[in-house]
Design an enzyme around this catalytic site. Structure first.
Site, short mmCIF file in Angstrom:
data_model
loop_
_atom_site.label_atom_id
_atom_site.label_comp_id
_atom_site.label_asym_id
_atom_site.label_seq_id
_atom_site.Cartn_x
_atom_site.Cartn_y
_atom_site.Cartn_z
N TYR A 286 -7.35 3.13 -39.90
CA TYR A 286 -7.58 4.25 -38.76
C TYR A 286 -6.86 5.57 -39.27
CZ TYR A 286 -7.75 5.23 -33.83
OH TYR A 286 -7.91 5.78 -32.74
N TYR A 334 -15.83 11.77 -40.64
CA TYR A 334 -17.31 11.12 -40.09
C TYR A 334 -17.43 11.38 -38.60
CZ TYR A 334 -19.07 6.50 -38.45
OH TYR A 334 -19.51 5.56 -37.71
#
Ligand SMILES: [Zn+2]
Ligand SMILES: [Zn+2]
Lengths: 387, 133
Positions: A286, A334
């Site tokens: 993450y 992204y």
């Protein structure tokens, strides 16, 4: 105890439309990702009897009831655990437990968010409330923010271990290289360490390019028993080990700003999988901020405490480096709809299946995915392997 | 100018905010286990006892971490940037979030000794903040 979760597999994964999707609601993004993930598995919505979801923004109350109703599902296992971005990684543990014990057969984990459209297309703050109830009244009046909270952790890590902004920038640069190979990634133009260092400081020591994107996005993951999975469309991806933990809600209450709950969830996932760090072929960590990655790598034990800066240096996590990480381009390049956890799982599954095209890590058999939620508050860690 | 987020006192916290209005800085000490805690709660976060005492804190603290924030997190901070967001360790042990004021933001460093000062934000709300000693 035998690890019953090994008899559970992830069989479907998908994203919805990503980026700026002003004409679709967060509910639609979540439902469309669900449909695509079920298609990916060769299952139908009629097969779903376990639902796992949370929406933390407007309209999200009673999330799993609301989304079940929206999609016409009547679950016999339901879970709206709300621990921020790590929720969707923790759901893999919960779903695997429910399937392994027969409480449900087909589990759907889904997420949808219109995080950029909700802000009128800009990345600024969302809340303008002036009346704070509850413990956060001891932080919000001082101007706390998500980036401010992570900046406090970064500053402390630099103070204790001499970590540098250049080392944090290595993560952003490497992640962008992966994004350049993912047509779905929002930011694909290469950046340099100087670009990160010269981007404006948002909250010292974090620069703009140390921070994740803000986007709209949905994602979904489908699980079932390994036995059933072997009759479905795709190669089953086994859940080899899982762990979850949280240590605090507010950053001022974090026991140690330089160590996350991944020290607990990661240890559990490794123990339950019977694997070690050297077994991990690809990692999805993450990356709400560059510092999130650095602290998590240390907390997971990929390097010693304080050595995260050296660990990520020389583009170690970039394509061709010896620690392939965040191979879809991460939350930094992204997509990032406020909670990113489900996308770490989606990419981990795709890597283990070997369907990542130019960004495929050769012969990736085992993936580790780690979600972090809140302000370094909660973590979920899962280890996935090819059946 | 927009107001910043302000606390709405409730059962656990009313005494704290009332004291702050009088420019007093009080924290809770557990009568059962003797531990201090911050923020105020209805029970002790070490032993779950409801038997808590308010004590005047020394107001002395050390900066555990700090960050100069250049972007306003809320419309109420539009005219306040840059400001120093900090976590300080109180002399009594607990940590709290605060702002470091009364100095050049860029000069604030981890480990600095600071002491409490009171900022009257409105007629109703006073925030304890800290300034370098
Ligand atoms: Zn229809
Ligand atoms: Zn106590």
């Amino acid at each position: 105890m035998a690890n019953a979760m090994r008899d559970v597999a992830i069989v479907g994964v998908a994203e919805s439309d990503l980026g700026r999707v002003p004409d679709k609601s967060k509910f639609q993004l979540s439902a469309e990702a669900s449909r695509l993930a079920l298609d990916d598995a060769g299952l139908s919505v009629k097969d779903v009897d376990g639902l796992f979801t949370t929406i933390i923004t407007e309209g999200g109350q009673f999330s799993s009831m609301m989304m079940a109703e929206y999609m016409g599902i009547t679950p016999r296992f339901t879970d709206s655990t709300s621990i921020g971005g790590s929720s969707f990684v923790a759901y893999v543990e919960h779903a695997a437990m429910a399937i392994a014990t027969g409480l449900c057969d087909v589990a759907l984990i889904c997420h949808g968010s219109t995080n950029i459209s909700d802000r009128g297309g800009k990345g600024g703050p969302m809340s303008a409330s002036t009346d704070v109830f509850g413990p956060s009244q001891f932080e919000e009046p001082y101007g706390v923010s998500t980036v401010g909270s992570y900046a406090l952790a970064a500053q402390r890590h630099m103070h204790e271990y001499g970590t540098t902004s250049e080392q944090l920038a290595e993560i952003a640069v490497a992640t962008r290289k992966w994004a350049s190979m993912n047509p779905k990634a929002r930011m694909r133009d290469p950046i340099t360490i100087d670009d990160v260092m010269n981007s404006r400081v948002i909250a010292s020591p974090l620069h703009l390019l140390d921070c994740c994107l803000v986007t709209d996005a949905g994602g979904a993951v489908v699980l079932t028993s390994l036995e059933r999975a072997r009759d479905l469309k795709k190669t089953p991806v086994q859940v080899l080990g899982t762990g979850e933990a949280h240590t605090h809600r507010m950053i001022s209450q974090m026991p140690d700003l330089t160590q996350t709950a991944a020290a607990i969830s990661g240890k559990l996932a490794f123990e339950r999988s019977g694997l070690t760090h050297s077994d991990i072929d690809v990692a999805q960590i993450y990356d709400s901020f560059t510092i999130t990655v650095l602290l998590t790598l240390e907390s997971l034990g990929f390097c010693a405490k304080g050595e995260g800066g050296a660990f990520v240096s020389n583009q170690r996590t970039a394509p061709g480096g010896d620690f392939p990480m965040n191979t879809q381009g991460g939350a930094l390049s992204y997509t990032h709809p406020g909670m990113f956890g489900i996308f770490t799982v989606i990419e981990g599954v795709r890597q283990v299946r070997g369907e990542c095209g130019p960004r495929q890590v050769p012969n990736a058999q085992v993936a580790l995915c780690n979600g972090t939620g809140g302000v370094l508050s909660s973590t979920g860690t899962i280890i996935l392997g090819r059946d | 100018m927009a107001l910043p987020p302000l606390p709405r006192p409730y059962q656990d916290t009313a005494a704290y905010w009332e004291a702050a209005k009088d420019h007093r800085f009080i924290i809770q000490k557990c009568k059962e286990c003797g531990e201090f805690q911050f923020y105020p709660r209805g029970v002790c976060s070490h032993c779950l006892s409801s038997d808590l005492d308010w004590q005047e804190a020394s107001g002395k603290a050390e900066i555990y971490s700090c960050s100069v924030n250049y972007r306003a997190p809320h419309p109420g901070f539009a005219d306040a940037t840059p400001f120093v967001l900090a976590i300080v360790t109180l002399e009594e042990g607990p940590r709290m979030m605060t702002n470091i004021i009364g100095c050049d933001p860029e000069s604030v460093k981890i480990g600095m000794a600071v002491s409490v000062v009171f900022e009257d934000v409105t007629d109703e709300v006073t925030l304890p903040k800290f300034t370098p000693v």
